[in-house]
Design an enzyme around this catalytic site. Structure first.
Site, PDB file in Angstrom:
ATOM      1  N   LEU A   1       0.893  -1.162   0.000  1.00  0.00           N
ATOM      2  CA  LEU A   1       0.000   0.000   0.000  1.00  0.00           C
ATOM      3  C   LEU A   1       0.927   1.206   0.000  1.00  0.00           C
ATOM      4  CD1 LEU A   1      -2.582   1.736   0.716  1.00  0.00           C
ATOM      5  CD2 LEU A   1      -2.189   1.107   3.087  1.00  0.00           C
ATOM      6  N   SER A   2       0.762   2.099  -0.964  1.00  0.00           N
ATOM      7  CA  SER A   2       1.677   3.231  -1.092  1.00  0.00           C
ATOM      8  C   SER A   2       1.584   4.152   0.120  1.00  0.00           C
ATOM      9  CB  SER A   2       1.362   4.035  -2.349  1.00  0.00           C
ATOM     10  OG  SER A   2       1.492   3.222  -3.481  1.00  0.00           O
ATOM     11  N   ARG A   3       2.704   4.828   0.372  1.00  0.00           N
ATOM     12  CA  ARG A   3       2.810   5.818   1.447  1.00  0.00           C
ATOM     13  C   ARG A   3       1.774   6.938   1.222  1.00  0.00           C
ATOM     14  NH1 ARG A   3       8.020   9.681   0.934  1.00  0.00           N
ATOM     15  NH2 ARG A   3       7.774  10.743   2.920  1.00  0.00           N
TER      16      ARG A   3
END
Ligand code: SAH
Length: 225
Positions: free
Chosen positions: A74-76
């Site tokens: 899950l991207s930052r």
């Protein structure tokens, strides 16, 4: 697994998943340079903690990417915010996202663009994201497929967003852009660096602009059943 718990309480969260924690994340995003109020408000409102395993939920609002299984992340928050800002700059009507992953970026975008399509190559991730997004009434159309083929029958798009890093620009994607439309993608250069890149279609020509250094998982071929 998550769906039955999507009650008011689950959405609101407690402690490390509370509204206060979300507000702090958004303050940090603003201090990191995110200016678009629609993005900040969207991310303040939506439950990012429902997009990771329960055991990681308490870390969902930290300034970091998080594992979602199958070697994917899950991207930052900053990355999601920045990509969403770049998409909204185009005032798009139709957007295609490649790499649904957890579905969090999909959720944020789905609230802000009129028509959102999203493709994921790993079936299990696609299914999980579909359940979460349905539970949150997110108006996104999803499919499990190899995104480098785009979504031909839904094309053309004003924006195509890749959330995985490509080595070359897939021709099928460029063909599915409207004139004036953009592809926003992390692209790997021969020295192994990744650059967030914006490619604008101008008639039959494509104008490429490097935006900033980034770090994404690779765009891979084929579907994982
Ligand atoms: N925006 C997502 C990012 C997930 S990581 C999130 O924040 O949760 C990138 C995702 O792209 C992974 O789920 C990976 O499986 C997917 N992906 C990689 N190559 C792909 C391809 N060719 N087609 C569709 N999805 C792909």
């Amino acid at each position: 697994m998550l769906l039955p718990e999507l009650s008011h309480r689950a959405r609101r969260g407690r402690g490390m998943t509370s509204q206060r924690t979300r507000d702090r994340m958004v303050e940090r995003l603003a201090s990191q340079g995110i200016r678009d109020a629609r993005v900040l408000e969207g991310m303040a409102a939506e439950p990012r903690h429902l997009f990771v395993d329960e055991a990681l939920a308490h870390r969902a609002y930290e300034d970091t990417s998080l594992p979602i299984g199958f070697g994917q992340t899950l991207s930052r928050p900053l990355t999601v915010a920045r990509m969403t800002e770049l998409v909204l700059q185009e005032a798009p009507r139709r957007v295609l996202e490649l790499g649904t992953g957890s579905g969090y970026q999909t959720l944020i975008l789905s609230r802000l663009v009129p028509a959102l399509y999203s493709v994921e190559r790993i079936s299990a991730l696609h299914q999980r994201a579909a359940k979460r997004l349905k539970g949150l009434d997110a108006p996104a159309r999803l499919k499990a497929a190899d995104g480098s083929q785009g979504w031909p029958c839904a094309a053309p798009f004003d924006v195509i967003l890749l959330t995985a890093c490509a080595r070359t620009l897939p021709a099928a994607l460029l063909e599915q852009l409207n004139d004036g439309g953009v592809l926003i993608a992390p692209l790997e250069t021969p020295d192994g660096k990744q650059w967030l890149t914006r490619v604008r279609r101008v008639g039959r020509a494509f104008e490429q602009r490097r935006l900033e250094a980034v770090r994404f998982v690779p765009l891979l071929e084929g579907v994982v059943e």
